[in-house]
Design a protein around this motif. Structure first.
Motif, PDB file in Angstrom:
ATOM      1  N   ALA A  14       0.832  -1.201   0.000  1.00 57.17           N
ATOM      2  CA  ALA A  14       0.000   0.000   0.000  1.00 57.17           C
ATOM      3  C   ALA A  14       0.872   1.260   0.000  1.00 57.17           C
ATOM      4  N   ILE A  15       1.957   1.222   0.794  1.00 53.28           N
ATOM      5  CA  ILE A  15       2.879   2.357   0.829  1.00 53.28           C
ATOM      6  C   ILE A  15       3.522   2.558  -0.538  1.00 53.28           C
ATOM      7  N   GLU A  16       3.962   1.459  -1.148  1.00 52.00           N
ATOM      8  CA  GLU A  16       4.603   1.553  -2.458  1.00 52.00           C
ATOM      9  C   GLU A  16       3.642   2.113  -3.503  1.00 52.00           C
ATOM     10  N   LYS A  17       2.399   1.731  -3.404  1.00 52.49           N
ATOM     11  CA  LYS A  17       1.383   2.230  -4.332  1.00 52.49           C
ATOM     12  C   LYS A  17       1.210   3.739  -4.184  1.00 52.49           C
ATOM     13  N   ALA A  18       1.201   4.202  -2.940  1.00 53.09           N
ATOM     14  CA  ALA A  18       1.047   5.632  -2.675  1.00 53.09           C
ATOM     15  C   ALA A  18       2.277   6.414  -3.143  1.00 53.09           C
ATOM     16  N   LEU A  19       3.465   5.840  -2.944  1.00 58.85           N
ATOM     17  CA  LEU A  19       4.692   6.511  -3.364  1.00 58.85           C
ATOM     18  C   LEU A  19       4.728   6.708  -4.876  1.00 58.85           C
ATOM     19  N   LYS A  20       4.250   5.716  -5.599  1.00 55.53           N
ATOM     20  CA  LYS A  20       4.213   5.834  -7.049  1.00 55.53           C
ATOM     21  C   LYS A  20       3.250   6.939  -7.482  1.00 55.53           C
ATOM     22  N   GLU A  21       2.134   7.054  -6.763  1.00 54.97           N
ATOM     23  CA  GLU A  21       1.164   8.103  -7.108  1.00 54.97           C
ATOM     24  C   GLU A  21       1.715   9.488  -6.802  1.00 54.97           C
ATOM     25  N   LEU A  22       2.441   9.598  -5.678  1.00 56.04           N
ATOM     26  CA  LEU A  22       3.031  10.887  -5.309  1.00 56.04           C
ATOM     27  C   LEU A  22       4.297  11.178  -6.097  1.00 56.04           C
ATOM     28  N   ASN A  23       4.925  10.114  -6.592  1.00 53.25           N
ATOM     29  CA  ASN A  23       6.175  10.222  -7.340  1.00 53.25           C
ATOM     30  C   ASN A  23       7.284  10.844  -6.492  1.00 53.25           C
ATOM     31  N   VAL A  24       7.420  10.337  -5.266  1.00 52.77           N
ATOM     32  CA  VAL A  24       8.465  10.801  -4.356  1.00 52.77           C
ATOM     33  C   VAL A  24       9.097   9.586  -3.675  1.00 52.77           C
ATOM     34  N   PRO A  25      10.329   9.702  -3.181  1.00 52.42           N
ATOM     35  CA  PRO A  25      10.963   8.596  -2.465  1.00 52.42           C
ATOM     36  C   PRO A  25      10.397   8.423  -1.061  1.00 52.42           C
ATOM     37  N   ARG A  26      10.664   7.279  -0.485  1.00 52.41           N
ATOM     38  CA  ARG A  26      10.142   6.943   0.848  1.00 52.41           C
ATOM     39  C   ARG A  26      10.628   7.930   1.912  1.00 52.41           C
ATOM     40  N   SER A  27      11.833   8.464   1.739  1.00 49.86           N
ATOM     41  CA  SER A  27      12.412   9.355   2.746  1.00 49.86           C
ATOM     42  C   SER A  27      11.686  10.690   2.867  1.00 49.86           C
ATOM     43  N   LYS A  28      10.834  11.025   1.890  1.00 43.91           N
ATOM     44  CA  LYS A  28      10.180  12.331   1.902  1.00 43.91           C
ATOM     45  C   LYS A  28       8.713  12.263   2.314  1.00 43.91           C
ATOM     46  N   VAL A  29       8.312  11.153   2.899  1.00 45.56           N
ATOM     47  CA  VAL A  29       6.903  11.030   3.287  1.00 45.56           C
ATOM     48  C   VAL A  29       6.772  10.544   4.719  1.00 45.56           C
ATOM     49  N   SER A  30       5.602  10.794   5.283  1.00 45.77           N
ATOM     50  CA  SER A  30       5.227  10.194   6.560  1.00 45.77           C
ATOM     51  C   SER A  30       4.068   9.243   6.286  1.00 45.77           C
ATOM     52  N   VAL A  31       4.030   8.164   7.037  1.00 43.82           N
ATOM     53  CA  VAL A  31       3.033   7.118   6.782  1.00 43.82           C
ATOM     54  C   VAL A  31       2.190   6.888   8.031  1.00 43.82           C
ATOM     55  N   ARG A  32       0.881   6.823   7.835  1.00 39.97           N
ATOM     56  CA  ARG A  32      -0.037   6.486   8.923  1.00 39.97           C
ATOM     57  C   ARG A  32      -0.883   5.295   8.477  1.00 39.97           C
ATOM     58  N   VAL A  33      -0.816   4.231   9.264  1.00 42.83           N
ATOM     59  CA  VAL A  33      -1.590   3.036   8.938  1.00 42.83           C
ATOM     60  C   VAL A  33      -3.025   3.231   9.415  1.00 42.83           C
TER      61      VAL A  33
END
Length: 207
Positions: A14-33
């Motif tokens: 799910a995180i990977e799917k969101a990262l692709k939509e945002l087009n940003v690396p994992r280091s630039k996001v915060s994640v809430r389950v």
């Protein structure tokens, strides 16, 4: 801030799917389950996918630095950028050899780059960050030159009892002249003209 809610069989997917939509690396996001995945009864009935909320965290300093790095690369300038937070402003000190191309005539190229860096760094930030660019210690050298000029012009204005008009300068350079002479009791300064041809006038103070 950009937020995306994504679902998948696992949290990582799910995180990977969101990262692709945002087009940003994992280091630039915060994640809430939002929801943990569940297999349900017998692994079939009532199964539930993972749901996450991924939010892009805009870092003005990083964005500005990345932009400047790309500009220098396109200009074929071999240099590094040292970042120095200074209270409410951030200094980007460009370090390298033969940086005259970056500075330009009377700092015009450096000022133009500084303007663009401020636009990029503040495009998504409510609290404004002021970025200052320097190269080969140009800012302090130019400030010293302007202060020496201000001193000579003030003396000339007093001796001749006539106003002296300086050449057009940027707002930052005019500010140096005004600040340096503001405590003198024998002259006054003011700006005239329209940008980009605005200039400082140094006039003897009337007795």
């Amino acid at each position: 801030m950009k937020k995306v809610v994504a679902t998948a069989k696992t949290i990582d997917d799910a995180i990977e799917k969101a990262l692709k939509e945002l087009n940003v690396p994992r280091s630039k996001v915060s994640v809430r389950v939002l929801e943990e995945p569940s297999k349900g009864l017998f692994g079939l009935i009532g199964s539930r996918e993972a749901k996450v909320e991924v939010e892009y965290r805009f870092d003005p300093v990083e964005a500005a630095r990345e932009f400047l790095t790309e500009v220098l690369r396109n200009m074929n300038v071999q240099a590094r950028i040292d970042v120095h937070p200074q209270g409410e402003q951030v200094l980007f000190d460009i370090v390298g050899d033969n940086l005259g191309m970056i500075i330009g005539r009377r700092g015009q190229t450096l000022d133009a780059l500084q303007y663009l860096v401020n636009v990029v760094g503040n495009r998504q930030k409510e609290n404004h960050v002021r970025f200052v660019l320097d190269a080969e210690n140009y800012r302090s050298r130019r400030k010293e030159t302007l202060e020496n000029l201000a001193e000579r012009i003030a003396r000339k204005a007093v001796q001749t009892r006539r106003s002296v008009r300086l050449e057009p300068m940027s707002a930052a350079e005019r500010k140096v002249i005004h600040s340096y002479l503001q405590n003198r009791s024998d002259v006054v300064t003011f700006s005239e003209g329209e940008e980009p041809h605005r200039y400082v006038v140094v006039a003897p103070k009337e007795a």
